[in-house]
Design a protein around this motif. Structure first.
Motif, mmCIF file in Angstrom:
data_model
loop_
_atom_site.group_PDB
_atom_site.id
_atom_site.type_symbol
_atom_site.label_atom_id
_atom_site.label_comp_id
_atom_site.label_asym_id
_atom_site.label_seq_id
_atom_site.Cartn_x
_atom_site.Cartn_y
_atom_site.Cartn_z
ATOM 1 N N ARG A 31 0.829 -1.204 0.000
ATOM 2 C CA ARG A 31 0.000 0.000 0.000
ATOM 3 C C ARG A 31 0.864 1.255 0.000
ATOM 4 O O ARG A 31 0.584 2.217 -0.721
ATOM 5 N N GLU A 32 1.910 1.261 0.792
ATOM 6 C CA GLU A 32 2.768 2.443 0.893
ATOM 7 C C GLU A 32 3.397 2.810 -0.440
ATOM 8 O O GLU A 32 3.448 3.988 -0.805
ATOM 9 N N GLU A 35 0.475 3.818 -3.153
ATOM 10 C CA GLU A 35 -0.184 5.101 -2.879
ATOM 11 C C GLU A 35 0.749 6.291 -3.057
ATOM 12 O O GLU A 35 0.296 7.405 -3.299
ATOM 13 N N ASN A 36 2.038 6.064 -2.915
ATOM 14 C CA ASN A 36 3.005 7.160 -3.004
ATOM 15 C C ASN A 36 2.918 7.813 -4.388
ATOM 16 O O ASN A 36 3.157 7.164 -5.405
ATOM 17 N N PRO A 37 2.580 9.107 -4.458
ATOM 18 C CA PRO A 37 2.420 9.763 -5.765
ATOM 19 C C PRO A 37 3.712 9.826 -6.566
ATOM 20 O O PRO A 37 3.669 9.953 -7.789
ATOM 21 N N PHE A 42 -1.064 5.388 -7.569
ATOM 22 C CA PHE A 42 -2.403 4.814 -7.724
ATOM 23 C C PHE A 42 -3.439 5.782 -7.146
ATOM 24 O O PHE A 42 -3.222 6.422 -6.116
ATOM 25 N N ASP A 43 -4.571 5.854 -7.836
ATOM 26 C CA ASP A 43 -5.636 6.756 -7.402
ATOM 27 C C ASP A 43 -6.362 6.232 -6.170
ATOM 28 O O ASP A 43 -6.810 7.007 -5.326
ATOM 29 N N ARG A 44 -6.485 4.910 -6.091
ATOM 30 C CA ARG A 44 -7.177 4.331 -4.938
ATOM 31 C C ARG A 44 -6.570 2.966 -4.638
ATOM 32 O O ARG A 44 -6.422 2.120 -5.518
ATOM 33 N N VAL A 45 -6.225 2.772 -3.364
ATOM 34 C CA VAL A 45 -5.684 1.492 -2.904
ATOM 35 C C VAL A 45 -6.513 1.037 -1.715
ATOM 36 O O VAL A 45 -6.621 1.743 -0.710
ATOM 37 N N THR A 46 -7.112 -0.133 -1.834
ATOM 38 C CA THR A 46 -7.983 -0.661 -0.790
ATOM 39 C C THR A 46 -7.334 -1.862 -0.117
ATOM 40 O O THR A 46 -7.145 -2.909 -0.748
#
Length: 677
Positions: A31-32, A35-37, A42-46
């Protein structure tokens, strides 16, 4: 276009499946980076941790449903992968269970369900990453019905997709000691986070590049245990997963490290090239050391696992030999847990449980003892035992010897800023020839001395050499065979060395900085007994597999003196005179010195490191011991080369003073009585 990821980690299970503690951590690590721009973007991480089957299926449906053609969809799963008797693949949920060793199918997510959902999605860019422990797929008695493989491509393949899996085999576990994450995810995350997986250096990490990087690193860390696979459909392997800053100096240095690394080590030339690269990139020593430690971590962990297995085998043999079937089964399980191959274990057993060899020589005992006391000395006592065993005329006696080998090396360098070298060292390792036929005792003893002439004082090189010569002469005359010198004897030797320098100072009417002096650190070894004496700030370290690096001596400095009085370390070393020596050999008479003398036993494989402050300053060994010292603990590692690399390290990060190091490696075998029963 959007980039959407669903990350599922299942580490807690019901009946019949072992827990996987790393799985939730795998999700967080992925996730880290996603999600890191600046990396995944990624626009959305669930994240979905320990879900039950229905929640898993709904989340997978949501990921792929109602998407556009250009959307990038990523499904990551860390947990158990299971096959039913028909060979169909299932992803285990928290409530997945078995009854009578058979999977209860409605409690797990069928791969066919995932494939169906993906096939109905409008997205043409789909990535599936499975970090599955397939070991749970085999129930007892089902092996004959199974082909020992998981049909990942068959179950999850499709147009515009890429499927990455940690392995197609069902026999391996994917969590290894020393790794917080599962080993496969560890290297996936590392390849994305650092950008090192960008093989073509086009500022992006593609799926096939990520797979290639993770595959190589996994096989390095767990040789022969796992085989990551990729199943690209059409152009699925070319999907770009993350961005990379190609001008990042940390990335450039990491790439250089990867390029220069050979079997977990750097050659002397490679180390020089890395030093030049570090300076060119303008990186600090701390940053490059952290990068090297991260790159070398798998090699160190594998080496530590080898040492742990070897130590356990030693201890088992001490209890019983030959080993019974139950113990061998336990050792096999330990091998699997540590991620060791059969070849790894075979090499360890060859060293410990080796057949008795016939040794032919006119003087068999002498032929086994080699000495080069100035640089490198080795004796193998197991071979000597074989010689004794060959003599049919002599009664059978077990040798009371614990050392299997004793090796040493030393070196010194003037440093980058000094004009002459005031350090001095000596190495003297001897092996006492056994007396036959009654007293079958072979004892090795060694005397290792390092002195650092006081900087800023006159003739420091004379003081250090005079101290070494005095100590050598004393122990040549006073070391009783097969007996470690007493504390009184060791202190007397140090006082004589002090007196020799002090007399020269007095005779020449020297005063102030004109009075020459030196530090001292001295290691004495007799069999498995050892003693250390020291005055000043030259140090003795000990490195073992169990305890890591330990500083045995405590510097005789004002700062340490204040700490001993109860002052906090930060305050003690804030003093302007904190590093001033409180005692040294030579400037004053024997009443002004109180050498520290300590005795200890060598009860496991040990590497002793004697160093002057040119090498120990700035916590250099404490920072770099895993990369520069730990490999030297292994049998066969070249100690002379290790000395060269340590001096080079000191010149790179310190270099302000003379640099001297002495390495002594003592190896301990299993107790011989059990081997000879």
């Amino acid at each position: 276009m959007v980039k959407v990821a669903l990350l599922i980690g299942v580490g807690e299970y019901g009946n019949g499946l072992s827990p996987l503690p790393a799985a939730p951590k795998d999700v967080e690590a992925m996730r880290e980076v996603l999600e890191n721009p600046e990396i995944g973007g990624f626009d959305r991480v669930t994240p979905l941790i320990n879900p039950e089957r229905q929640a898993m299926e709904e989340a997978i449906y949501t990921l792929f449903a109602n998407r556009n053609k250009d959307d990038l969809l990523l499904l990551f799963f860390s947990g158990h992968g299971i096959k039913d008797e028909g060979g169909n693949l299932y992803l285990a949920a928290r409530n997945t269970r078995k009854e009578q060793e058979a999977l209860v199918q409605p409690t797990a997510v069928a791969a066919s369900y995932v494939q169906n959902i993906m096939s109905h999605s409008r997205s043409k860019r789909q990535v599936v990453i499975l970090d599955c422990c397939f070991s749970g797929a085999f129930a007892q008695g089902m092996t004959a019905k199974d082909d020992n493989s998981v049909p990942v491509q068959q179950k999850l393949g499709g147009e515009g997709r890429a499927v990455l899996t940690s392995s197609t085999s069902t026999q391996y576990s994917f969590e290894l000691p020393g790794f917080d994450l599962s080993i496969y995810t560890h290297f996936l995350v590392e390849g994305i986070r650092t950008g090192i997986a960008d093989r073509d250096r086009d500022s992006a990490v593609s799926i096939d590049e990520l797979h290639e990087y993770a595959r190589e690193k996994v096989q390095d860390a767990a040789p022969g245990k796992m085989k990551p696979e990729i199943y690209p459909i059409r152009e699925g392997g070319k999907i770009l997963l993350a961005k990379v800053r190609v001008d990042d100096p940390k990335l450039k240095y990491r790439q250089e490290v990867q390029q220069r690394l050979r079997d977990g080590k750097f050659t002397i030339t490679a180390r020089k090239l890395l030093n030049l690269k570090r300076e060119k990139l303008g990186l600090s020593a701390e940053v490059t050391a952290a990068i090297e430690d991260e790159v070398l971590k798998p090699y160190h962990e594998h080496k530590a696992n080898l040492q742990e297995y070897e130590q356990v085998l030693y201890e088992e043999i001490q209890q019983e030999f030959p080993l019974n079937e139950a113990t061998r089964n336990d050792l096999k399980d330990l091998q699997q847990e540590l991620g060791l191959t059969d070849d790894d274990v075979a090499r360890i057993e060859a060293r410990i449980i080796s057949p008795i060899e016939v040794v032919s020589s006119s003087d068999p005992v002498a032929s086994l003892i080699s000495q080069d006391t100035s640089r490198h000395t080795i004796v193998q006592l197991n071979e000597l035992e074989n010689v004794f065993a060959k003599d049919d005329d002599l009664p059978t006696v077990v040798l009371p010897i614990q050392l299997s080998s004793l090796e040493d090396a030393g070196g010194t360098d003037v440093g980058r800023k000094c004009h002459h070298n005031e350090d001095c060292f000596s190495i003297d390792t001897k092996f006492d020839k056994p007396q036959l036929p009654k007293n079958r005792v072979l004892q090795a003893h060694g005397l290792y001395i390092l002195c650092d002439g006081l900087g800023g004082h006159a003739d420091g090189e004379i003081a250090s050499k005079l101290a070494v010569n005095t100590l050598q002469k004393y122990f040549q005359e006073h070391w009783i065979a097969n007996q470690l010198p007493t504390e009184d004897s060791i202190r007397q030797a140090v006082y004589l060395a002090n007196q020799a320098i002090y007399q020269v100072n007095q005779q020449n009417a020297r005063s102030g900085v004109g009075r020459m002096g030196t530090t001292l650190v001295m290691l004495l070894i007799q069999g498995t007994q050892a003693a250390v004496a020291h005055v000043g700030d030259s140090r003795l370290y000990r490195l073992t597999g169990k305890r890591g690096l330990e500083q045995i001596t405590v510097d005789h400095q004002v700062g340490q003196h204040e700490i001993a009085r109860g002052v906090e370390s930060s305050r003690a070393y804030a003093r302007p005179d904190a590093y001033q020596l409180t005692q040294a050999l030579g400037p004053r008479d024997e009443n002004s010195i109180n050498p520290d003398v300590e005795f200890f036993e060598i009860d496991e494989d040990s590497l002793f490191i004697l160093v002057s402050d040119g090498l120990s300053d700035n916590d250099l060994l404490e920072i770099h011991w895993q990369t520069h010292l730990l490999p030297l603990l292994s049998t066969g590692a070249n100690l002379e080369r290790g000395i060269t690399v340590l001096i080079d390290l000191a010149n790179q990060y310190n270099g302000h003073d003379n640099i001297t190091a002495v390495l002594v490696r003592a190896k301990i075998p299993p107790k011989l009585p059990y081997l000879l029963q």
